[in-house]
Motif scaffolding. Sequence first.
Motif, PDB file in Angstrom:
ATOM      1  N   ALA A  73      40.368  27.471  44.920  1.00 36.91           N
ATOM      2  CA  ALA A  73      41.819  27.315  45.035  1.00 36.91           C
ATOM      3  C   ALA A  73      42.442  28.281  46.036  1.00 36.91           C
ATOM      4  N   LYS A  74      41.836  29.450  46.223  1.00 34.74           N
ATOM      5  CA  LYS A  74      42.519  30.465  47.047  1.00 34.74           C
ATOM      6  C   LYS A  74      41.777  30.886  48.306  1.00 34.74           C
ATOM      7  N   TRP A  75      40.474  30.652  48.401  1.00 39.23           N
ATOM      8  CA  TRP A  75      39.730  31.226  49.511  1.00 39.23           C
ATOM      9  C   TRP A  75      39.641  30.383  50.780  1.00 39.23           C
ATOM     10  N   PRO A  76      39.592  29.068  50.734  1.00 36.28           N
ATOM     11  CA  PRO A  76      39.465  28.328  51.998  1.00 36.28           C
ATOM     12  C   PRO A  76      40.524  28.698  53.035  1.00 36.28           C
ATOM     13  N   GLY A  77      41.773  28.860  52.598  1.00 38.20           N
ATOM     14  CA  GLY A  77      42.828  29.243  53.531  1.00 38.20           C
ATOM     15  C   GLY A  77      42.623  30.636  54.094  1.00 38.20           C
ATOM     16  N   LEU A  78      42.191  31.575  53.246  1.00 38.15           N
ATOM     17  CA  LEU A  78      41.951  32.942  53.707  1.00 38.15           C
ATOM     18  C   LEU A  78      40.773  32.996  54.675  1.00 38.15           C
ATOM     19  N   ILE A  79      39.715  32.246  54.367  1.00 40.37           N
ATOM     20  CA  ILE A  79      38.541  32.224  55.236  1.00 40.37           C
ATOM     21  C   ILE A  79      38.896  31.647  56.598  1.00 40.37           C
ATOM     22  N   SER A  80      39.774  30.632  56.598  1.00 45.60           N
ATOM     23  CA  SER A  80      40.220  30.031  57.855  1.00 45.60           C
ATOM     24  C   SER A  80      41.056  31.002  58.680  1.00 45.60           C
ATOM     25  N   ALA A  81      41.863  31.800  57.991  1.00 46.07           N
ATOM     26  CA  ALA A  81      42.776  32.709  58.676  1.00 46.07           C
ATOM     27  C   ALA A  81      42.103  33.993  59.151  1.00 46.07           C
ATOM     28  N   TYR A  82      41.055  34.412  58.437  1.00 47.18           N
ATOM     29  CA  TYR A  82      40.401  35.682  58.750  1.00 47.18           C
ATOM     30  C   TYR A  82      38.908  35.465  58.978  1.00 47.18           C
ATOM     31  N   PRO A  83      38.455  35.512  60.205  1.00 45.67           N
ATOM     32  CA  PRO A  83      37.035  35.278  60.506  1.00 45.67           C
ATOM     33  C   PRO A  83      36.139  36.351  59.885  1.00 45.67           C
ATOM     34  N   GLY A  84      34.926  35.937  59.575  1.00 47.66           N
ATOM     35  CA  GLY A  84      33.923  36.900  59.130  1.00 47.66           C
ATOM     36  C   GLY A  84      33.919  37.214  57.652  1.00 47.66           C
ATOM     37  N   ILE A  85      34.676  36.465  56.859  1.00 52.20           N
ATOM     38  CA  ILE A  85      34.675  36.680  55.410  1.00 52.20           C
ATOM     39  C   ILE A  85      33.355  36.191  54.814  1.00 52.20           C
ATOM     40  N   ALA A  86      32.784  36.994  53.924  1.00 51.63           N
ATOM     41  CA  ALA A  86      31.610  36.585  53.138  1.00 51.63           C
ATOM     42  C   ALA A  86      32.016  36.577  51.672  1.00 51.63           C
ATOM     43  N   LEU A  87      31.757  35.481  50.996  1.00 49.29           N
ATOM     44  CA  LEU A  87      32.192  35.306  49.610  1.00 49.29           C
ATOM     45  C   LEU A  87      30.976  35.260  48.691  1.00 49.29           C
ATOM     46  N   HIS A  88      31.001  36.095  47.651  1.00 45.76           N
ATOM     47  CA  HIS A  88      29.894  36.193  46.704  1.00 45.76           C
ATOM     48  C   HIS A  88      30.344  35.706  45.325  1.00 45.76           C
ATOM     49  N   LEU A  89      29.563  34.832  44.720  1.00 43.81           N
ATOM     50  CA  LEU A  89      29.800  34.429  43.333  1.00 43.81           C
ATOM     51  C   LEU A  89      29.054  35.397  42.436  1.00 43.81           C
ATOM     52  N   ILE A  90      29.806  36.169  41.652  1.00 41.86           N
ATOM     53  CA  ILE A  90      29.182  37.183  40.804  1.00 41.86           C
ATOM     54  C   ILE A  90      29.247  36.827  39.326  1.00 41.86           C
ATOM     55  N   GLY A  91      29.938  35.723  38.997  1.00 40.27           N
ATOM     56  CA  GLY A  91      30.036  35.293  37.611  1.00 40.27           C
ATOM     57  C   GLY A  91      29.077  34.160  37.310  1.00 40.27           C
ATOM     58  N   PRO A  92      29.032  33.730  36.046  1.00 41.19           N
ATOM     59  CA  PRO A  92      28.125  32.656  35.645  1.00 41.19           C
ATOM     60  C   PRO A  92      28.398  31.370  36.412  1.00 41.19           C
ATOM     61  N   LEU A  93      27.335  30.636  36.672  1.00 36.87           N
ATOM     62  CA  LEU A  93      27.443  29.357  37.381  1.00 36.87           C
ATOM     63  C   LEU A  93      26.957  28.238  36.480  1.00 36.87           C
ATOM     64  N   GLN A  94      27.749  27.173  36.399  1.00 35.76           N
ATOM     65  CA  GLN A  94      27.335  25.971  35.673  1.00 35.76           C
ATOM     66  C   GLN A  94      26.674  25.011  36.653  1.00 35.76           C
ATOM     67  N   SER A  95      25.696  24.284  36.164  1.00 33.59           N
ATOM     68  CA  SER A  95      24.947  23.369  37.036  1.00 33.59           C
ATOM     69  C   SER A  95      25.862  22.374  37.737  1.00 33.59           C
ATOM     70  N   ASN A  96      26.889  21.893  37.021  1.00 32.92           N
ATOM     71  CA  ASN A  96      27.768  20.885  37.626  1.00 32.92           C
ATOM     72  C   ASN A  96      28.703  21.454  38.683  1.00 32.92           C
TER      73      ASN A  96
END
Length: 229
Positions: A73-96
């Motif tokens: 919900a919040k990162w695609p716009g920030l990634i587009s505006a600021y080059p070089g962003i790396a995003l890490h998922l640090i919480g649990p991930l569901q298969s779906n």
Amino acid sequence: MTPETPSPITMPLPSALAAVESEIARACRDARRDRASVTLIAVSKTFDADAITPVIAAGQRVFGENRVQEAKAKWPGLISAYPGIALHLIGPLQSNKAKEAVALFDAIHSIDRPSICEALAKEIVSQKRQLELFVQINTGEEPQKAGVAPGEADAFIANCREKYGLAISGLMCIPPVNDAPAPHFALTAKIAARNGLKNLSMGMSADFAVAIQFGATHVRVGSAIFGKR
């Protein structure tokens, strides 16, 4: 953080980031490590784009989120505006959520069961993406917490590689809240070493300096940068 480190609650966000950077540099010096060997992940979960932007403007480029939907919900716009962003998922991930996670994130720290391995392997091939992948170790063997038990870690890592073709780059742990963190960091480092893994995602706001002493290559710092949630 050490007692002399200023509280992030009373500081502007860029100043809080600078204080954390200073503490990481000091911990690296104490451990006789290169500062470049430690990646600071600024944990921005629950904070909106307006709170994140000053931290990006101060030079931070690696961020951590706990939930795929919140990040989407919040990162695609920030990634587009600021080059070089790396995003890490640090919480649990569901298969779906694997498809969305592979599309959005550059690293996933919470691999802990075969269904996640299978879903990620499929999406990594389908989307032709290369991600940093970490196996989460439940060092305290807490039943309410995600992660692989230490005694099952070697077999699980082998399966990740051999059965699912996942290029595991490291291990992640979250010590039990009431335990001294050092033994948990030491155990995680030992498991990583015998499996030929160089990356260790260990340490949060209260204990990242200790984690660096035990070889952390990635520290996940939220409240010390953004303040209390």
